[in-house]
Design a protein around this motif. Structure first.
Motif, mmCIF file in Angstrom:
data_model
loop_
_atom_site.group_PDB
_atom_site.id
_atom_site.type_symbol
_atom_site.label_atom_id
_atom_site.label_comp_id
_atom_site.label_asym_id
_atom_site.label_seq_id
_atom_site.Cartn_x
_atom_site.Cartn_y
_atom_site.Cartn_z
ATOM 1 N N CYS A 32 -0.225 4.439 -13.211
ATOM 2 C CA CYS A 32 -1.055 5.015 -11.990
ATOM 3 C C CYS A 32 -0.315 6.225 -10.936
ATOM 4 C CB CYS A 32 -1.920 4.068 -11.671
ATOM 5 S SG CYS A 32 -3.128 4.616 -10.701
ATOM 6 N N VAL A 33 0.761 5.840 -10.488
ATOM 7 C CA VAL A 33 1.727 6.428 -10.171
ATOM 8 C C VAL A 33 1.955 7.873 -10.813
ATOM 9 C CG1 VAL A 33 3.889 6.660 -8.465
ATOM 10 C CG2 VAL A 33 2.711 4.171 -8.604
ATOM 11 N N TYR A 74 5.289 4.405 -2.366
ATOM 12 C CA TYR A 74 4.600 3.319 -2.367
ATOM 13 C C TYR A 74 4.204 2.121 -2.785
ATOM 14 C CZ TYR A 74 1.364 6.948 -5.000
ATOM 15 O OH TYR A 74 0.813 8.029 -5.174
ATOM 16 N N TYR A 75 4.067 0.823 -2.474
ATOM 17 C CA TYR A 75 5.250 -0.527 -1.719
ATOM 18 C C TYR A 75 4.062 -1.419 -3.302
ATOM 19 C CZ TYR A 75 7.857 0.694 2.215
ATOM 20 O OH TYR A 75 8.966 1.147 2.462
ATOM 21 N N LEU A 76 4.137 -1.398 -3.767
ATOM 22 C CA LEU A 76 3.157 -2.011 -4.924
ATOM 23 C C LEU A 76 3.364 -3.564 -4.734
ATOM 24 C CD1 LEU A 76 4.179 0.067 -8.399
ATOM 25 C CD2 LEU A 76 2.440 0.488 -6.014
ATOM 26 N N PRO A 77 1.845 -3.898 -4.913
ATOM 27 C CA PRO A 77 2.050 -5.517 -4.779
ATOM 28 C C PRO A 77 2.321 -6.479 -6.200
ATOM 29 C CG PRO A 77 -0.118 -4.691 -5.463
ATOM 30 C CD PRO A 77 0.431 -3.886 -4.980
ATOM 31 N N TYR A 135 -10.280 6.594 -0.911
ATOM 32 C CA TYR A 135 -11.639 6.115 -0.189
ATOM 33 C C TYR A 135 -11.828 6.575 1.533
ATOM 34 C CZ TYR A 135 -9.193 2.619 2.409
ATOM 35 O OH TYR A 135 -8.296 2.356 3.450
ATOM 36 N N GLY A 146 0.428 -1.309 -0.228
ATOM 37 C CA GLY A 146 0.146 0.292 -0.240
ATOM 38 C C GLY A 146 0.940 0.869 -0.185
ATOM 39 N N ILE A 147 0.475 2.525 0.736
ATOM 40 C CA ILE A 147 1.414 3.668 0.785
ATOM 41 C C ILE A 147 1.106 4.249 1.898
ATOM 42 C CG2 ILE A 147 0.675 6.199 -0.058
ATOM 43 C CD1 ILE A 147 -1.573 4.579 -1.550
ATOM 44 N N ILE A 161 -5.012 3.172 -8.053
ATOM 45 C CA ILE A 161 -4.580 3.580 -6.356
ATOM 46 C C ILE A 161 -5.619 4.376 -6.112
ATOM 47 C CG2 ILE A 161 -2.870 4.474 -5.578
ATOM 48 C CD1 ILE A 161 -0.843 3.408 -7.350
ATOM 49 N N THR A 220 -1.674 6.036 6.769
ATOM 50 C CA THR A 220 -1.470 5.490 6.331
ATOM 51 C C THR A 220 -1.920 3.946 6.774
ATOM 52 O OG1 THR A 220 0.710 5.604 7.206
ATOM 53 C CG2 THR A 220 0.620 6.537 4.528
ATOM 54 N N GLU A 221 -2.362 2.979 6.872
ATOM 55 C CA GLU A 221 -2.801 2.008 7.136
ATOM 56 C C GLU A 221 -2.052 0.640 5.568
ATOM 57 O OE1 GLU A 221 -3.989 0.784 9.700
ATOM 58 O OE2 GLU A 221 -4.789 3.358 10.682
ATOM 59 N N PRO A 263 0.155 -1.138 -15.538
ATOM 60 C CA PRO A 263 -1.356 -0.760 -15.089
ATOM 61 C C PRO A 263 -0.334 0.298 -13.801
ATOM 62 C CG PRO A 263 -1.506 -2.522 -15.339
ATOM 63 C CD PRO A 263 -0.212 -2.376 -15.321
ATOM 64 N N LEU A 264 -0.155 -0.087 -12.611
ATOM 65 C CA LEU A 264 0.384 0.510 -11.374
ATOM 66 C C LEU A 264 1.342 1.334 -11.185
ATOM 67 C CD1 LEU A 264 0.274 -2.668 -8.821
ATOM 68 C CD2 LEU A 264 -1.512 -0.410 -8.731
ATOM 69 N N ASN A 292 -8.605 7.266 2.928
ATOM 70 C CA ASN A 292 -6.913 7.392 2.995
ATOM 71 C C ASN A 292 -6.827 6.994 0.957
ATOM 72 O OD1 ASN A 292 -4.942 6.274 3.471
ATOM 73 N ND2 ASN A 292 -6.188 3.759 4.828
ATOM 74 N N HIS A 318 -6.046 -2.714 -10.337
ATOM 75 C CA HIS A 318 -4.830 -2.420 -10.880
ATOM 76 C C HIS A 318 -4.919 -0.404 -10.507
ATOM 77 C CE1 HIS A 318 -7.979 -2.651 -13.897
ATOM 78 N NE2 HIS A 318 -7.449 -1.125 -14.363
ATOM 79 N N LYS A 360 6.671 9.871 0.663
ATOM 80 C CA LYS A 360 5.904 9.012 -0.089
ATOM 81 C C LYS A 360 6.531 7.686 -1.036
ATOM 82 C CE LYS A 360 1.209 9.453 -1.791
ATOM 83 N NZ LYS A 360 0.104 9.979 -2.686
ATOM 84 N N VAL A 401 -3.701 -1.932 3.833
ATOM 85 C CA VAL A 401 -5.408 -2.058 3.170
ATOM 86 C C VAL A 401 -5.159 -3.781 1.628
ATOM 87 C CG1 VAL A 401 -7.205 -1.486 1.664
ATOM 88 C CG2 VAL A 401 -5.796 0.369 2.663
ATOM 89 N N ALA A 454 -5.149 3.965 -1.039
ATOM 90 C CA ALA A 454 -5.465 2.384 -1.385
ATOM 91 C C ALA A 454 -5.166 1.634 -2.785
ATOM 92 C CB ALA A 454 -6.985 1.026 -1.372
ATOM 93 N N ILE A 455 -3.732 0.511 -2.934
ATOM 94 C CA ILE A 455 -4.386 -0.123 -4.325
ATOM 95 C C ILE A 455 -5.387 -0.891 -4.496
ATOM 96 C CG2 ILE A 455 -3.251 -1.584 -5.825
ATOM 97 C CD1 ILE A 455 -0.543 -0.544 -3.496
#
Lengths: 475, 182
Positions: A111-112, A86-89, B136, A75-76, B133, A472-473, A107-108, B125, B131, A84, A475, B127-128
């Motif tokens: 997005c970033v 981004y820990y992308l899966p 929400y 997550g972030i 980000i 930050t949580e 895609p990810l 917040n 595909h 900041k 998710v 979230a990912i």
């Protein structure tokens, strides 16, 4: 194409600032650092990215970091000063490096890049598949790219031949490349058949406040040689195994303090067993970074036996703690420290022993500069602020250059990387572009929310009245 | 009711935000997404039926056709009863708590209520999601025994997924109420 798309984003994102920016001298960039290696993983690349980002934030740039998810850390997240991350899966394949298919990360990463309005993508480390993927996608999207190489490679064996080919493909259309030493630059230019003019040298740095001398920790009835490195072949541990018995026989007050872990530990243990040196050779095992200084200050001499090294951080840390440094003359090591602070030897047992003997003799005669004076000399040699300043210049230059148009990029790939690999990767680049078009149709840029800036010219970090509160949580 | 801006969800479909102020400490936000479109139902039905016909063409078994009819009917019923949410609302009552309700296309409604003593805060917040980000809105819950820790997170407007401008609007009014009753 890519350029047109970016122009569109800039217009819709309500920033007059961007269109007027090139005229200004102090231009602010939106930088995305991409690497597989970042905290909580520990190492040189990780701390390089972190410190560089912090200093760039201090200079008013916006910096975000993209890396892969580490266990439950996805997550972030926000780090110190609103950095900041981004820990992308993405799936990890080998040695904390992600698997690459050239496409699945698009895609990810897109997005970033879109939501953070990135202008410069800075990838780190040639071992990181994610960094190469990001470079590839960034070029498809028409963003400026910078790459930092942190390591040296060989040319002879099959694995380096393949890695070098991939590096050629990845770097042939990258705007600018940064290396950590002149030796590393030479190596990278040869490996990736680059134009040397687009390769800059910006050394690493150490935090001098972390490594201060403390002579009271030394024991004056003996001379202690400190070695801190991973115990692997590349670090010349076999040489160390030859040096220990030879010097210990000659000098009964000589002690070795060895920090680090690795497959070559067995070599040192055998030597210790064979010559009965249990009281004089201490193996400390793996050390945490915060404990390194505590070990360094106990020694008089720092020994580095590396067989290959792009830029040796360890000897700078050693010198910063006020130790006499003895090292092999390989890779980028001769450029790191001025001659009066280091004794260079050939990577053989005989030469290293001779070098150590002279330093020991000097130590005994008391004819050595005090630890405090060595520290004072070293502390201003390598600072992160200086690194950030030089990196900023690279960004400024890159931002002025513009990105290779897509058709020229395909020509470059085919002309530069040989007929077979070049054609294959030109084809992959076309597929990547089509995939990008598909994604832009599926999720157009205008429906993506522009992220709230934490850092940079409009950063909200530290402002009490920020209108969006973020936590930050996981998710 | 006030609707001065147009809002979209994260995939670009238009949604509407209704904001009803019952009193200074009680406000209701309703996010409604568009109804099930006839065209979409037609496309899905046609797909299933064409598939069934092609299978029927080779097997010549009429059970295939009747099962296709059943599948489409059942699918539609399940979809409007369990998947398709027409409206999601958030009712914030200053002294009492927060009520979340969502009404499905079939008319089914689900409601949950969170007491004020359990609510730590409402935040936006990141979230990912798939595909993408996204931003929400979520309610942070706390354990009454440990008032400074976040025990869990309840995401709001989960099925309509509005974009940031809509979330900010809801967030600001919620914070107004929450700040009054502290």
């Amino acid at each position: 194409m890519g350029q047109r798309r970016r122009a569109g984003t800039v217009n819709t994102s309500s920033s007059q600032r961007f269109s007027g920016a090139p005229a200004q001298a102090a231009r602010k960039h939106n930088i995305c650092m991409v690497s597989d290696f970042f905290y909580p993983n520990m190492g040189g690349v990780e701390s390089h990215i972190y410190h560089l980002s912090q200093c760039l934030i201090e200079k008013g740039h916006k910096v975000v970091i993209a890396t892969h998810a580490y266990g439950r850390r996805k997550g972030i997240r926000y780090l110190t000063n609103g950095l900041k991350v981004y820990y992308l899966p993405l799936q990890v394949m080998y040695n904390q490096s992600t698997a690459t298919t050239c496409f699945h990360s698009l895609p990810l990463l897109r997005c970033v890049f879109v939501r953070e309005r990135i202008t410069v993508v800075h990838a780190h480390s040639s071992f990181s598949a994610m960094a190469h993927d990001a470079l590839f996608h960034a070029k498809t999207m028409g963003l400026n790219t910078v790459f930092t190489d942190h390591s040296l490679f060989g040319f002879a064996d099959i694995s380096s031949v393949l890695t070098n080919k991939l590096l050629t493909v990845s770097l042939c259309d990258t705007n600018h490349i940064v290396c950590v030493s002149y030796t590393s630059k030479e190596n990278t230019v040869l490996r990736a058949t680059l134009n040397p003019e687009i390769v800059s040298v910006i050394p690493n740095a150490v935090d001098p406040t972390d490594f201060t001398p403390d002579p009271s920790q030394r024991q004056d009835d003996r001379i202690t040689i400190v070695v801190i490195s991973r115990l692997v072949y590349r670090k010349g541990i076999d040489l160390l195994g030859g040096i220990i018995p030879e010097l210990c026989l000659k000098h009964p007050d000589l002690h070795f303090l060895i920090g680090g872990e690795g497959p070559k530990r067995i070599v040192l243990e055998e030597v210790r067993e064979k010559y009965q040196l249990h009281d004089r050779v201490r193996l400390l095992g793996a050390l945490e970074h915060k404990d390194v200084r505590g070990v360094l200050v106990q020694g008089h001499i720092f020994l580095n036996t590396s067989l290959t090294e792009a830029f040796c951080m360890a000897i700078v840390e050693g010198a910063s703690c006020g130790l006499q440094v003895v090292s092999t003359r390989v890779g980028g090591i001769p450029e790191v420290l001025p001659e009066d602070l280091i004794t260079l030897c050939d990577p053989t047992v005989g030469s290293l022993c001779a070098g150590l003997e002279t330093v020991i003799a000097r130590q005994r005669s008391g004819f050595v500069p005090s630890p405090a004076s060595i520290h004072a000399h070293v502390r201003n040699l390598y600072t992160w602020r200086n690194v950030a300043e030089r990196t900023e210049k690279v960004y400024d230059q890159v931002a002025g250059e513009g990105v290779l148009p897509f058709n020229r990029r395909l020509q470059r790939l085919r002309a530069h990387c040989g007929p077979v690999a070049g054609s294959i990767f030109a084809f992959v680049a076309v597929l990547d572009f089509l995939f990008l078009l598909f994604l832009q149709w599926l999720v157009p840029d205008r429906v993506m929310d522009i992220a709230v800036d934490a850092t940079g010219p409009h950063g909200l970090w530290r402002q009490e009245t920020s209108h969006v509160e973020m936590k930050t949580e996981n998710v | 009711m006030m609707e001065d801006e147009t809002f979209t969800d994260i995939s670009g479909k238009a949604i509407s935000l209704g904001c009803q102020s019952h009193s200074s400490l009680c406000r209701e936000f309703t996010v409604s997404s568009p109804k099930v479109s006839v065209a979409k139902v037609m496309v899905y039905t046609c797909c299933v039926w064409l598939l069934a016909y092609s299978v029927f063409f080779f097997t010549e078994n009429t059970a295939v056709l009747s099962s296709a009819i059943l599948v489409t009917l059942l699918g539609m019923v399940l979809h409007i009863h369990f998947v398709k949410v027409d409206q999601e609302s958030l009712l914030v009552i200053g002294s009492l708590g927060i009520q979340l309700s969502s009404s499905y296309a079939s008319g089914r409604e689900t409601t949950t209520f969170i007491e004020m003593s359990k609510i730590k805060d409402i935040v936006i917040n990141e979230a990912i999601y798939m595909h993408q980000i996204i931003y929400y809105l979520c309610v942070l819950l706390k354990d009454p025994s440990e008032p400074n820790e976040v025990s869990s997170v309840v995401p709001l407007f989960q099925s309509s997924k509005p974009r940031l401008n809509c979330l900010v609007k809801v967030y600001k009014s919620c914070q107004e109420i929450l700040s009054k009753c502290r």
